[in-house]
Design a protein around this motif. Structure first.
Motif, PDB file in Angstrom:
ATOM      1  N   ASP A 139      15.852  -0.530  -3.576  1.00  0.00           N
ATOM      2  CA  ASP A 139      16.320  -1.456  -2.214  1.00  0.00           C
ATOM      3  C   ASP A 139      17.449  -0.899  -1.703  1.00  0.00           C
ATOM      4  N   THR A 196      -0.292   2.570  -2.858  1.00  0.00           N
ATOM      5  CA  THR A 196      -0.965   2.537  -1.258  1.00  0.00           C
ATOM      6  C   THR A 196      -0.113   1.664  -0.417  1.00  0.00           C
ATOM      7  N   GLY A 197       1.017   1.224  -0.965  1.00  0.00           N
ATOM      8  CA  GLY A 197       2.037   0.273  -0.097  1.00  0.00           C
ATOM      9  C   GLY A 197       3.006   1.159   0.684  1.00  0.00           C
ATOM     10  N   SER A 198       3.870   0.629   1.315  1.00  0.00           N
ATOM     11  CA  SER A 198       4.911   1.219   2.058  1.00  0.00           C
ATOM     12  C   SER A 198       5.685   2.086   1.029  1.00  0.00           C
ATOM     13  N   ILE A 199       6.267   1.295   0.044  1.00  0.00           N
ATOM     14  CA  ILE A 199       7.078   2.199  -0.892  1.00  0.00           C
ATOM     15  C   ILE A 199       6.470   3.187  -1.668  1.00  0.00           C
ATOM     16  N   GLY A 233       1.811   0.201  -6.991  1.00  0.00           N
ATOM     17  CA  GLY A 233       1.860   0.138  -5.617  1.00  0.00           C
ATOM     18  C   GLY A 233       1.653   1.021  -4.744  1.00  0.00           C
ATOM     19  N   LYS A 267      11.564  -6.173  -5.724  1.00  0.00           N
ATOM     20  CA  LYS A 267      12.865  -7.265  -6.080  1.00  0.00           C
ATOM     21  C   LYS A 267      12.388  -8.236  -6.784  1.00  0.00           C
ATOM     22  N   GLU A 268      11.247  -8.846  -6.479  1.00  0.00           N
ATOM     23  CA  GLU A 268      10.744 -10.064  -6.974  1.00  0.00           C
ATOM     24  C   GLU A 268      10.584 -10.087  -8.766  1.00  0.00           C
ATOM     25  N   ASN A 311      -3.862  -2.613  -6.084  1.00  0.00           N
ATOM     26  CA  ASN A 311      -4.377  -4.172  -6.247  1.00  0.00           C
ATOM     27  C   ASN A 311      -5.785  -3.957  -5.812  1.00  0.00           C
ATOM     28  N   ARG A 312      -6.019  -3.463  -4.674  1.00  0.00           N
ATOM     29  CA  ARG A 312      -7.388  -3.658  -4.170  1.00  0.00           C
ATOM     30  C   ARG A 312      -8.269  -2.236  -4.159  1.00  0.00           C
ATOM     31  N   GLY A 350      11.534  -1.014  -6.629  1.00  0.00           N
ATOM     32  CA  GLY A 350      11.393  -1.464  -5.295  1.00  0.00           C
ATOM     33  C   GLY A 350      10.986  -3.040  -5.647  1.00  0.00           C
ATOM     34  N   GLY A 403       6.048  -3.459   4.350  1.00  0.00           N
ATOM     35  CA  GLY A 403       4.775  -4.064   4.148  1.00  0.00           C
ATOM     36  C   GLY A 403       4.996  -5.589   4.829  1.00  0.00           C
TER      37      GLY A 403
HETATM   38  N1  LIG Z   1       8.812  -1.466   2.340  1.00  0.00           N
HETATM   39  C1  LIG Z   1      10.045  -1.275   2.090  1.00  0.00           C
HETATM   40  O1  LIG Z   1      10.717  -0.631   3.032  1.00  0.00           O
HETATM   41  C2  LIG Z   1      10.827  -2.056   1.258  1.00  0.00           C
HETATM   42  C3  LIG Z   1      12.303  -1.991   1.265  1.00  0.00           C
HETATM   43  C4  LIG Z   1      12.924  -2.491   0.026  1.00  0.00           C
HETATM   44  C5  LIG Z   1      12.046  -3.235  -0.929  1.00  0.00           C
HETATM   45  N2  LIG Z   1      10.866  -3.263  -0.787  1.00  0.00           N
HETATM   46  C6  LIG Z   1      10.225  -4.140  -1.934  1.00  0.00           C
HETATM   47  O2  LIG Z   1       9.238  -3.482  -2.563  1.00  0.00           O
HETATM   48  C7  LIG Z   1       7.756  -3.855  -2.840  1.00  0.00           C
HETATM   49  C8  LIG Z   1       6.818  -3.275  -2.186  1.00  0.00           C
HETATM   50  O3  LIG Z   1       6.980  -3.573  -0.691  1.00  0.00           O
HETATM   51  P1  LIG Z   1       6.103  -2.838   0.487  1.00  0.00           P
HETATM   52  O4  LIG Z   1       6.493  -3.041   1.620  1.00  0.00           O
HETATM   53  O5  LIG Z   1       5.756  -1.376  -0.082  1.00  0.00           O
HETATM   54  O6  LIG Z   1       4.716  -3.809   0.278  1.00  0.00           O
HETATM   55  P2  LIG Z   1       3.303  -3.359   0.814  1.00  0.00           P
HETATM   56  O7  LIG Z   1       3.342  -2.185   1.826  1.00  0.00           O
HETATM   57  O8  LIG Z   1       2.545  -4.562   1.172  1.00  0.00           O
HETATM   58  O9  LIG Z   1       2.717  -2.554  -0.514  1.00  0.00           O
HETATM   59  C9  LIG Z   1       2.431  -3.361  -1.688  1.00  0.00           C
HETATM   60  C10 LIG Z   1       1.756  -2.546  -2.802  1.00  0.00           C
HETATM   61  O10 LIG Z   1       1.452  -3.387  -4.073  1.00  0.00           O
HETATM   62  C11 LIG Z   1       0.090  -3.392  -4.424  1.00  0.00           C
HETATM   63  N3  LIG Z   1      -0.158  -4.563  -5.250  1.00  0.00           N
HETATM   64  C12 LIG Z   1      -0.285  -5.773  -4.678  1.00  0.00           C
HETATM   65  N4  LIG Z   1      -0.361  -6.574  -5.786  1.00  0.00           N
HETATM   66  C13 LIG Z   1      -0.584  -5.868  -6.793  1.00  0.00           C
HETATM   67  C14 LIG Z   1      -0.842  -6.171  -8.245  1.00  0.00           C
HETATM   68  N5  LIG Z   1      -1.371  -7.417  -8.445  1.00  0.00           N
HETATM   69  N6  LIG Z   1      -0.927  -4.957  -9.085  1.00  0.00           N
HETATM   70  C15 LIG Z   1      -0.671  -3.666  -8.636  1.00  0.00           C
HETATM   71  N7  LIG Z   1      -0.589  -3.347  -7.282  1.00  0.00           N
HETATM   72  C16 LIG Z   1      -0.319  -4.583  -6.455  1.00  0.00           C
HETATM   73  C17 LIG Z   1      -0.652  -3.177  -3.096  1.00  0.00           C
HETATM   74  O11 LIG Z   1      -2.097  -2.927  -3.381  1.00  0.00           O
HETATM   75  P3  LIG Z   1      -3.110  -2.759  -2.277  1.00  0.00           P
HETATM   76  O12 LIG Z   1      -2.634  -2.018  -1.107  1.00  0.00           O
HETATM   77  O13 LIG Z   1      -4.403  -2.400  -3.145  1.00  0.00           O
HETATM   78  O14 LIG Z   1      -3.070  -4.197  -1.827  1.00  0.00           O
HETATM   79  C18 LIG Z   1       0.065  -2.305  -2.390  1.00  0.00           C
HETATM   80  O15 LIG Z   1       0.125  -0.891  -2.862  1.00  0.00           O
HETATM   81  C19 LIG Z   1       8.333  -5.346  -2.251  1.00  0.00           C
HETATM   82  O16 LIG Z   1       8.745  -5.988  -3.520  1.00  0.00           O
HETATM   83  C20 LIG Z   1       9.473  -5.154  -1.340  1.00  0.00           C
HETATM   84  O17 LIG Z   1      10.138  -6.310  -1.381  1.00  0.00           O
HETATM   85  C21 LIG Z   1      10.127  -2.811   0.105  1.00  0.00           C
END
Ligand SMILES: NC(=O)c1ccc[n+]([C@@H]2O[C@H](COP(=O)([O-])OP(=O)(O)OC[C@H]3O[C@@H](n4cnc5c(N)ncnc54)[C@H](OP(=O)(O)O)[C@@H]3O)[C@@H](O)[C@H]2O)c1
Length: 386
Positions: A150, A16-19, A14, A125-126, A40-41, A123, A205
């Motif tokens: 988390d 490219t995402g926030s974490i 992940g 949690k799912e 993912n993408r 990260g 995210g």
């Molecule tokens: N953000 C936070 O501050 C925070 C805090 C605590 C917990 N969390 C948990 O951490 C996780 C990520 O959250 P986020 O906020 O970082 O989400 P996010 O910004 O939406 O990023 C999600 C990441 O997952 C990737 N992804 C999606 N489907 C995938 C797959 N099938 N295989 C591989 N990579 C895949 C996405 O890739 P693409 O960019 O290519 O779509 C992206 O890099 C979640 O479970 C969230 O509950 C986040």
């Protein structure tokens, strides 16, 4: 970091995402070796990361055939495709795997990391919400180490260092309350996607941001805490703390309460999950306790029914938390696509929990079956609501 230990070899899922992006910041400031990246993408961002980290193995879960061919031409044997390729990166021996994937897609890589004996900085949690028993069994089988990312669970973890888990009386999870704190159920009927995405303290995210607004995120965290710390649901409480400075607390049998504090910044728990049990310097501004008062209140369970749906699903156990998560993923996507209203998210999740038969879960395949069944039921409910 002085001397390369296995913990200094990072796999970032992940990315490219926030974490993922914040993990790469931490890796850069600590001088860690990024050995693999997954997303993912087929985005420009992923390709740019691959160029910045020329030694990293790459995996992309999705992408069209045309996009995959273009990436394969650019990166050759460094890149592989599909969910199994993502899980394979998580199993690279001797690595710390930061799982920042969103949704149930994170489960298989989590299991792969733990079965390979790696440290999993979780990260996603799912993984624990949908497949708690399966994830814990994978850690026991493979000897992998599961450390939460988390912020609430990192706070609990940090408050438990050196303590006997049997002396826990209660885990207290703090919740910011999200953008709709204090709003009535009537008000929530007409809130927009933009309003729900405007989280007051955390920049995350889209899915977790909407889950924070419904309090479903806190429901997931209750289930996550149950599996991480082996504490029963009657001993897990939630308190609303809008400033998000106290990240969670542990109350002990002698009445002492320990907490972990800091300004909201995910780089702190991400770094701790990587360096635990050590602490390394980080460029984080000192906490100013005189900045603003710290306040607390009880959650409004009537306006935010997702919290109790989480407790209910957690207590039921088996497939119920997986169904909760899958139904919520579908409902949140429908809300973000402006197909259903904000309050419909809880309705879709509750109805899905009623429809999908309950069963025990002992393997990833069974988790994914329950997940798929719940997704179909929730999608039907969304279509019926249109
Ligand atoms: N953000 C936070 O501050 C925070 C805090 C605590 C917990 N969390 C948990 O951490 C996780 C990520 O959250 P986020 O906020 O970082 O989400 P996010 O910004 O939406 O990023 C999600 C990441 O997952 C990737 N992804 C999606 N489907 C995938 C797959 N099938 N295989 C591989 N990579 C895949 C996405 O890739 P693409 O960019 O290519 O779509 C992206 O890099 C979640 O479970 C969230 O509950 C986040």
């Amino acid at each position: 970091m002085d001397g390369l230990t296995p913990l200094s070899r990072l796999v970032v899922l992940g990315a490219t995402g926030s974490i993922g992006r914040q993990t790469l910041d931490v890796a850069s400031s600590l001088g860690l070796d990024v050995v693999a990246l997954a997303a993912n993408r087929a985005t420009d961002e992923f390709a740019a990361l691959a160029v910045v980290h020329p030694g990293a193995a790459l995996a992309l879960a999705g992408g069209s055939d045309v996009e995959r061919s273009a990436l394969a031409a650019q990166f050759g044997s460094r890149i592989d495709f599909g969910p199994a390729a993502v899980a394979a990166l998580a199993a690279i021996p001797g690595t710390t795997v930061v799982n920042g994937i969103v949704g149930a897609a994170g489960l298989e890589p989590s299991v792969a990391a733990l079965e390979a004996g790696n440290r999993l900085a979780l990260g996603n949690k799912e993984s624990l919400v949908a497949g708690g028993p399966v994830v814990i069994a994978a850690a026991e089988r493979g000897g992998g180490e599961l450390i939460p990312v988390d912020s609430e669970h990192s706070a609990l973890w940090q408050s438990l260092v050196g303590e006997n888990p049997e002396s826990i009386r209660r885990l207290i999870l703090t919740a910011s309350g999200g953008p709709f704190l204090g709003k009535s159920a009537d008000h929530l009927a007409s809130v927009s996607v933009q309003e729900a995405l405007a989280h007051p303290t955390w920049d995350m995210g889209p899915r977790i941001t909407i889950d924070s607004a419904t309090l479903m995120n806190k429901a997931f965290e209750v289930i996550e805490a149950h599996y991480l710390f082996g504490v029963g649901y009657d001993a897990i409480d939630v308190v609303v703390h809008p400033q998000s400075v106290i990240h969670s607390l542990v109350e002990y049998v002698d009445g002492s309460v320990k907490a972990q504090l800091g300004d909201p910044d995910m780089r702190v728990p991400i770094q701790y999950a990587i360096t635990y049990p050590e602490r390394m310097p980080a460029a984080i501004a000192p906490l100013d306790l005189t900045g603003s008062p710290l306040t607390f209140e009880s959650p409004d369970r009537g306006s935010f029914p997702c919290l109790d749906l989480g407790f209910e699903a957690g207590r039921r156990g088996g497939s119920a938390p997986a169904v909760l998560n899958a139904a919520d993923e579908v409902a949140v996507a429908a809300f973000l696509g402006e197909k259903i209203g904000f309050r419909d998210i809880a309705r879709v999740v509750s109805a899905t929990l009623d429809i999908v038969p309950h069963r025990a879960l002992t393997s990833v395949a069974e988790v994914l079956d329950a997940d798929g069944e719940a997704r179909r039921a929730a999608s039907d409910l969304v279509s019926a609501a249109l």
